[in-house]
Design a protein around this motif. Structure first.
Motif, PDB file in Angstrom:
ATOM      1  N   ALA A  17       1.458  -2.066  -0.363  1.00  0.00           N
ATOM      2  CA  ALA A  17      -0.297   0.168  -0.196  1.00  0.00           C
ATOM      3  C   ALA A  17       0.711   1.214  -0.108  1.00  0.00           C
ATOM      4  O   ALA A  17       0.374   2.231  -0.628  1.00  0.00           O
ATOM      5  CB  ALA A  17      -0.955   0.152   1.141  1.00  0.00           C
ATOM      6  N   ILE A  18       2.358   1.286   0.403  1.00  0.00           N
ATOM      7  CA  ILE A  18       2.467   2.119   0.489  1.00  0.00           C
ATOM      8  C   ILE A  18       3.505   2.746  -0.205  1.00  0.00           C
ATOM      9  O   ILE A  18       3.961   3.666  -0.851  1.00  0.00           O
ATOM     10  CB  ILE A  18       4.081   2.927   2.249  1.00  0.00           C
ATOM     11  CG1 ILE A  18       3.222   2.017   3.705  1.00  0.00           C
ATOM     12  CG2 ILE A  18       5.108   3.198   1.865  1.00  0.00           C
ATOM     13  CD1 ILE A  18       4.122   2.008   4.407  1.00  0.00           C
ATOM     14  N   LYS A  19       4.314   1.489  -1.466  1.00  0.00           N
ATOM     15  CA  LYS A  19       4.534   1.624  -2.313  1.00  0.00           C
ATOM     16  C   LYS A  19       3.402   2.138  -3.818  1.00  0.00           C
ATOM     17  O   LYS A  19       3.656   2.385  -4.590  1.00  0.00           O
ATOM     18  CB  LYS A  19       5.146   0.645  -3.010  1.00  0.00           C
ATOM     19  CG  LYS A  19       6.173   0.371  -4.469  1.00  0.00           C
ATOM     20  CD  LYS A  19       7.602   1.187  -3.951  1.00  0.00           C
ATOM     21  CE  LYS A  19       7.806   0.772  -5.411  1.00  0.00           C
ATOM     22  NZ  LYS A  19       9.265   1.778  -4.952  1.00  0.00           N
ATOM     23  N   ALA A  20       2.140   1.182  -3.127  1.00  0.00           N
ATOM     24  CA  ALA A  20       1.224   2.019  -4.307  1.00  0.00           C
ATOM     25  C   ALA A  20       1.058   3.496  -4.909  1.00  0.00           C
ATOM     26  O   ALA A  20       1.005   4.482  -4.887  1.00  0.00           O
ATOM     27  CB  ALA A  20       0.296   1.262  -4.768  1.00  0.00           C
ATOM     28  N   LEU A  21       0.785   3.756  -2.825  1.00  0.00           N
ATOM     29  CA  LEU A  21       1.016   5.631  -2.831  1.00  0.00           C
ATOM     30  C   LEU A  21       1.946   6.596  -3.488  1.00  0.00           C
ATOM     31  O   LEU A  21       1.777   7.408  -4.246  1.00  0.00           O
ATOM     32  CB  LEU A  21       0.819   5.212  -1.580  1.00  0.00           C
ATOM     33  CG  LEU A  21       0.821   7.196  -0.759  1.00  0.00           C
ATOM     34  CD1 LEU A  21      -0.473   8.102  -1.207  1.00  0.00           C
ATOM     35  CD2 LEU A  21       0.337   7.450   0.701  1.00  0.00           C
ATOM     36  N   GLU A  22       3.571   6.378  -3.392  1.00  0.00           N
ATOM     37  CA  GLU A  22       4.160   6.796  -3.463  1.00  0.00           C
ATOM     38  C   GLU A  22       4.376   6.734  -5.007  1.00  0.00           C
ATOM     39  O   GLU A  22       4.476   7.831  -5.246  1.00  0.00           O
ATOM     40  CB  GLU A  22       5.317   5.547  -2.924  1.00  0.00           C
ATOM     41  CG  GLU A  22       7.013   6.358  -3.073  1.00  0.00           C
ATOM     42  CD  GLU A  22       7.841   6.623  -2.868  1.00  0.00           C
ATOM     43  OE1 GLU A  22       9.125   6.881  -2.229  1.00  0.00           O
ATOM     44  OE2 GLU A  22       8.270   5.120  -1.684  1.00  0.00           O
ATOM     45  N   GLU A  23       4.282   5.569  -5.827  1.00  0.00           N
ATOM     46  CA  GLU A  23       3.855   5.551  -7.363  1.00  0.00           C
ATOM     47  C   GLU A  23       2.876   5.876  -7.601  1.00  0.00           C
ATOM     48  O   GLU A  23       2.955   7.248  -8.854  1.00  0.00           O
ATOM     49  CB  GLU A  23       4.324   4.074  -7.733  1.00  0.00           C
ATOM     50  CG  GLU A  23       5.274   2.925  -7.509  1.00  0.00           C
ATOM     51  CD  GLU A  23       5.237   1.400  -7.547  1.00  0.00           C
ATOM     52  OE1 GLU A  23       3.629   1.287  -8.111  1.00  0.00           O
ATOM     53  OE2 GLU A  23       5.369   0.840  -7.875  1.00  0.00           O
TER      54      GLU A  23
END
Length: 289
Positions: A17-23
């Motif tokens: 979820a954190i990675k998806a938010l960052e992208e």
């Protein structure tokens, strides 16, 4: 990531979820500052809901989290709004939930006036700043009404001495604008340049990178203390003072708006409430008795 260095660092779902938010933030071309803020706020929220699966998180949990921010953590209105923005962005942009899912009531911001230094106080701060680089930094923030982030990203080529203006590139809202280059500031910058000879960034750090924001804050507080000024003030107060002093000298509010890079005139109009020059010409009825 420091914020993820806790229990939920082992949760693949949370890390995804954190990675998806960052992208998503990168794809939307958000500023580095906004990206860091949103990721931090989302991390704080995940710490609160751990170990609940994300699909089970609804409005009631989000509301409880923000009640916790207010009642137990005593977070500011600004912090609460940033948290709401981060969660809204994740739900709307990343997982495509409808707005009704995350429609939260935002806390009202206290309508406080910006703090302003007098001309004499600004002069005292600058006069007690003896290092020429430090003085040039504070002088350009005040003399051109810059945000601290705009100051550190100025390049040598952004000083247009032929037109006596400073080019502020990609300021807040990703907008370019021009601001003032005073004769005093130009003279100071030329003296500074001869000593430090910066190559790309106007104010360089030890490794040729932009000067750090934290260093500028330390310079300001040290000079403010040496000047004997005890009223609350930050580096950003210099920008507020720039706008107020222009208004008091008779500059049209529309021009001040352009110099500050405000998209709305309503943002600039707050300085009409700060300026006291018009009040000084009014006689109290008590003096008429």
């Amino acid at each position: 990531m420091k914020d993820s260095d806790c229990q939920y660092r082992f949760s693949k779902e949370y890390l995804h979820a954190i990675k998806a938010l960052e992208e998503a933030l990168i794809l939307k071309n958000y500023s580095n500052h906004t990206k860091k803020t949103y990721i931090h706020m989302f991390n704080m929220f995940l710490k609160f809901v751990y170990p609940k699966p994300l699909y089970k998180i609804g409005n009631s949990i989000i509301t409880n989290y923000h009640i916790n921010l207010i009642q137990k953590q005593h977070r500011s209105v600004s912090y609460q709004n940033q948290s709401i923005n981060a969660i809204k962005f994740y739900l709307e942009t990343v997982v495509k939930h409808p707005k009704s899912y995350y429609d939260l009531k935002r806390p009202k911001k206290v309508a406080s006036l910006p703090k302003v230094l007098s001309l004499d106080e600004v002069a005292k701060i600058l006069n007690t700043t003896h290092n020429i680089k430090h003085k040039a930094i504070l002088s350009i923030i005040y003399g051109a009404g810059l945000r601290i982030s705009e100051c550190v990203h100025l390049k040598v080529a952004d000083i247009d001495s032929a037109q006596m203006r400073i080019i502020v590139r990609q300021g807040k809202g990703k907008k370019d604008r021009y601001s003032l280059l005073s004769k005093k500031l130009l003279s100071l910058l030329r003296s500074y340049y001869k000593i430090y000879t910066p190559e790309q960034w106007l104010f360089e750090g030890p490794k040729g990178t932009p000067y750090s924001v934290s260093s500028i804050r330390k310079i300001f507080y040290r000079s403010k203390h040496k000047a004997g000024i005890i009223k609350p003030a930050t580096v950003h107060t210099l920008r507020h003072s720039f706008a107020t002093h222009l208004l008091e000298s008779g500059v049209n509010l529309r021009y001040i708006q352009q110099l500050l890079g405000h998209s709305s005139s309503k943002t600039t109009e707050i300085y009409t409430h700060v300026s006291t020059s018009h009040l000084n010409s009014i006689t109290s009825p008590l003096d008429l008795l």
